[in-house]
Design an enzyme around this catalytic site. Structure first.
Site, PDB file in Angstrom:
ATOM      1  N   THR A   5      34.492 -25.643  24.934  1.00 25.46           N
ATOM      2  CA  THR A   5      33.536 -26.542  24.738  1.00 25.46           C
ATOM      3  C   THR A   5      32.580 -26.879  25.552  1.00 25.46           C
ATOM      4  OG1 THR A   5      33.286 -28.995  24.043  1.00 25.46           O
ATOM      5  CG2 THR A   5      35.347 -28.513  25.318  1.00 25.46           C
TER       6      THR A   5
ATOM      7  N   TYR B  76      39.960 -35.197  27.015  1.00 29.20           N
ATOM      8  CA  TYR B  76      39.882 -34.017  26.301  1.00 29.20           C
ATOM      9  C   TYR B  76      39.014 -32.874  27.286  1.00 29.20           C
ATOM     10  CZ  TYR B  76      37.610 -30.784  23.226  1.00 29.20           C
ATOM     11  OH  TYR B  76      37.085 -29.641  22.541  1.00 29.20           O
TER      12      TYR B  76
HETATM   13  P1  NAD Z   1      41.280 -28.518  15.289  1.00 27.79           P
HETATM   14  O1  NAD Z   1      42.020 -29.697  16.211  1.00 27.79           O
HETATM   15  O2  NAD Z   1      41.012 -28.738  14.090  1.00 27.79           O
HETATM   16  O3  NAD Z   1      42.526 -27.458  15.378  1.00 27.79           O
HETATM   17  C1  NAD Z   1      43.377 -26.980  16.543  1.00 27.79           C
HETATM   18  C2  NAD Z   1      44.499 -26.175  15.948  1.00 27.79           C
HETATM   19  O4  NAD Z   1      45.451 -25.985  16.792  1.00 27.79           O
HETATM   20  C3  NAD Z   1      45.337 -27.063  14.791  1.00 27.79           C
HETATM   21  O5  NAD Z   1      45.767 -25.898  13.719  1.00 27.79           O
HETATM   22  C4  NAD Z   1      46.696 -27.317  15.560  1.00 27.79           C
HETATM   23  O6  NAD Z   1      47.685 -27.284  14.720  1.00 27.79           O
HETATM   24  C5  NAD Z   1      46.664 -26.181  16.567  1.00 27.79           C
HETATM   25  N1  NAD Z   1      47.573 -26.849  17.656  1.00 27.79           N
HETATM   26  C6  NAD Z   1      47.306 -27.906  18.444  1.00 27.79           C
HETATM   27  N2  NAD Z   1      48.195 -28.014  19.183  1.00 27.79           N
HETATM   28  C7  NAD Z   1      49.058 -26.705  19.339  1.00 27.79           C
HETATM   29  C8  NAD Z   1      50.189 -26.384  19.901  1.00 27.79           C
HETATM   30  N3  NAD Z   1      50.445 -26.787  21.259  1.00 27.79           N
HETATM   31  N4  NAD Z   1      50.618 -25.013  19.596  1.00 27.79           N
HETATM   32  C9  NAD Z   1      49.935 -24.259  18.699  1.00 27.79           C
HETATM   33  N5  NAD Z   1      48.954 -24.730  18.022  1.00 27.79           N
HETATM   34  C10 NAD Z   1      48.622 -26.085  18.173  1.00 27.79           C
HETATM   35  O7  NAD Z   1      40.397 -27.943  16.499  1.00 27.79           O
HETATM   36  P2  NAD Z   1      38.924 -27.314  16.115  1.00 27.79           P
HETATM   37  O8  NAD Z   1      37.847 -28.221  15.984  1.00 27.79           O
HETATM   38  O9  NAD Z   1      39.386 -26.198  15.564  1.00 27.79           O
HETATM   39  O10 NAD Z   1      38.519 -26.349  17.671  1.00 27.79           O
HETATM   40  C11 NAD Z   1      39.540 -25.294  17.925  1.00 27.79           C
HETATM   41  C12 NAD Z   1      38.918 -24.944  19.246  1.00 27.79           C
HETATM   42  O11 NAD Z   1      37.636 -24.670  19.491  1.00 27.79           O
HETATM   43  C13 NAD Z   1      39.686 -25.909  20.428  1.00 27.79           C
HETATM   44  O12 NAD Z   1      40.101 -25.183  21.561  1.00 27.79           O
HETATM   45  C14 NAD Z   1      38.508 -26.565  20.731  1.00 27.79           C
HETATM   46  O13 NAD Z   1      38.514 -27.254  22.175  1.00 27.79           O
HETATM   47  C15 NAD Z   1      37.272 -25.779  20.625  1.00 27.79           C
HETATM   48  N6  NAD Z   1      36.028 -26.367  20.308  1.00 27.79           N
HETATM   49  C16 NAD Z   1      35.782 -27.288  19.256  1.00 27.79           C
HETATM   50  C17 NAD Z   1      34.469 -27.464  18.818  1.00 27.79           C
HETATM   51  C18 NAD Z   1      34.427 -28.563  17.777  1.00 27.79           C
HETATM   52  O14 NAD Z   1      33.201 -29.024  17.343  1.00 27.79           O
HETATM   53  N7  NAD Z   1      35.427 -28.918  17.019  1.00 27.79           N
HETATM   54  C19 NAD Z   1      33.603 -27.503  19.472  1.00 27.79           C
HETATM   55  C20 NAD Z   1      33.639 -26.329  20.694  1.00 27.79           C
HETATM   56  C21 NAD Z   1      34.905 -25.874  21.054  1.00 27.79           C
END
Ligand code: NAD
Ligand code: TYD
Length: 351
Positions: free
Chosen positions: A132, A157
């Site tokens: 992120t 986070y």
């Molecule tokens: P999200 O919270 O929607 O999804 C996270 C997924 O990870 C879920 O399906 C959850 O069940 C799974 N998960 C959580 N803990 C786990 C564990 N211990 N073992 C296995 N699975 C597990 O998140 P998102 O928004 O889709 O983000 C995905 C990635 O992208 C993350 O790494 C986040 O840091 C990164 N990211 C998100 C954004 C955003 O705007 N949402 C922006 C930049 C980066």
């Protein structure tokens, strides 16, 4: 031989779009979706591709070392795209430990498994870590985050994501593990869990509930449609130089309050309300602790080196997003009636 790609967190918001894109675009890859199905993971996101021959799902927790080692022993994994994470800043303020466990420990367990499995031959292998822009901290009114910006994470986070980024780079420098990292700005679009600003606001507007705006609503985020992020991930996975980092951003900055006003106008039209009706739901609430003022990404490197650029204008993206939520009532209802509701009460009742 078919390549096998392990995508972690594939039942979540961004992960499900990445899984779908890879399953459909690359029939010559086996795509394994590994997800613990926490409150944020929802296999309903993937019903359209679950029967594809090149797709399989494993329910597993990345913090379970034995299970992860076993999965790497049982499968000839060629690439990892690691998205599994605890992802919501407000939850990290209430419960940092879940973030430390999944985002830091879980990432190291995956790195160790990949290193052990691949140690004799890194040729053709890749560990791609999805991160992120929040690792860079908070900007004032001017400037952008580049790949050279120093890390300055300020929430549990972002600190946990920064730690995982450092560990991924350390495994590259120390052990030669082939890695790549991308740091993306705020995503929006279909399937986002309604604890994040845009889907939460859509759901509340629909139900005529207050739209909670933290502080004065002047914090700025750079919004990217989730399909554009998935396209960038595809490109980076296939074309990036090993060991590199790429920033991904929408070049689309909005103050929260201005973004919510645009959303209200779109919702008024879609719900046949009078212009201005939804805006009346805007309610200013207590600010988030340590609320980062502004994030803004300079994605020149990705654009110049790999030729990526965002495909959607914000008005188009937000309209598509609203349409998706309004026509996927069951998806939303199932979530809102579950665990999310309890969380919602504890998060907002004191604000
Ligand atoms: P999200 O919270 O929607 O999804 C996270 C997924 O990870 C879920 O399906 C959850 O069940 C799974 N998960 C959580 N803990 C786990 C564990 N211990 N073992 C296995 N699975 C597990 O998140 P998102 O928004 O889709 O983000 C995905 C990635 O992208 C993350 O790494 C986040 O840091 C990164 N990211 C998100 C954004 C955003 O705007 N949402 C922006 C930049 C980066
Ligand atoms: P969020 O979607 O949680 O993403 P992040 O904190 O990772 O940027 O929040 C986006 C912005 O919206 C952020 O400045 C916090 C703010 N916000 C609100 O004003 N009200 C809300 O109910 C939520 C969830 C967020």
């Amino acid at each position: 031989m078919k390549k096998t790609i392990l995508i972690t967190g594939g039942a979540g918001f961004i992960g499900s779009h990445v899984v779908r894109r890879f399953v459909k675009s690359y029939p010559n890859y086996n795509i394994i979706n590994l997800d613990a199905l926490t409150y944020a993971g929802n296999l309903e996101n993937l019903t359209d591709i679950e029967k594809f021959d090149n797709y399989s799902f494993i329910k597993a927790d990345i913090t379970n070392e034995h299970t992860i080692e076993q999965i790497f022993s049982d499968n000839q994994i060629d690439g990892v795209i690691h998205l599994a994470a605890e992802s919501h800043v407000d939850r990290s303020i209430t419960d940092p430990m879940a973030f430390i466990k999944t985002n830091i420990l879980g990432t190291v367990i995956l790195l160790n498994a990949a290193k052990r499995k691949w140690k004799d031959n890194f040729e053709g292998k890749l560990f791609y870590h999805i991160s992120t822009d929040e690792v860079y901290g908070s900007l004032g009114d001017e400037g952008f985050f580049t790949e050279a910006t120093s890390y300055d994470p300020r929430s549990p986070y972002s600190a946990s994501k920064a730690s995982s980024d450092h560990l991924v780079r350390a495994y590259h420098h120390t052990y030669g593990l082939p890695i790549v990292i991308s740091n993306c700005s705020n995503n929006y679009g279909p399937n986002q869990f309604p604890e994040k600003l845009i889907p939460l606001a859509i759901n509340n507007i629909k139900n005529n509930k207050p739209i909670p705006i933290y502080g004065k609503g002047e914090n700025v985020r750079d919004w990217l449609y989730v399909h554009d992020h998935a396209a960038a991930i595809d490109l980076i996975f296939h074309k990036a130089k090993i060991g590199e980092t790429y920033n991904i951003g929408g070049n689309n900055e909005w103050k929260n309050i201005d973004l919510i006003k645009v959303l209200c106008r779109v919702m008024d039209v879609k719900l046949n309300r009078n212009t201005g009706d939804s805006e009346k739901l805007i309610t200013y609430v207590k600010d988030r602790a340590g609320h980062d003022l502004r994030y803004a990404i300079d994605s020149t490197k990705l654009q110049k080196e790999l030729g990526w650029k965002p495909s959607l204008q914000f008005e188009e993206g937000i309209t598509k997003t609203v349409e998706w939520y309004l026509s996927n009532q069951k998806w939303l209802d199932d979530i809102v009636s579950g665990n999310y509701q309890q969380y919602y009460e504890s998060q907002y009742k004191s604000r």
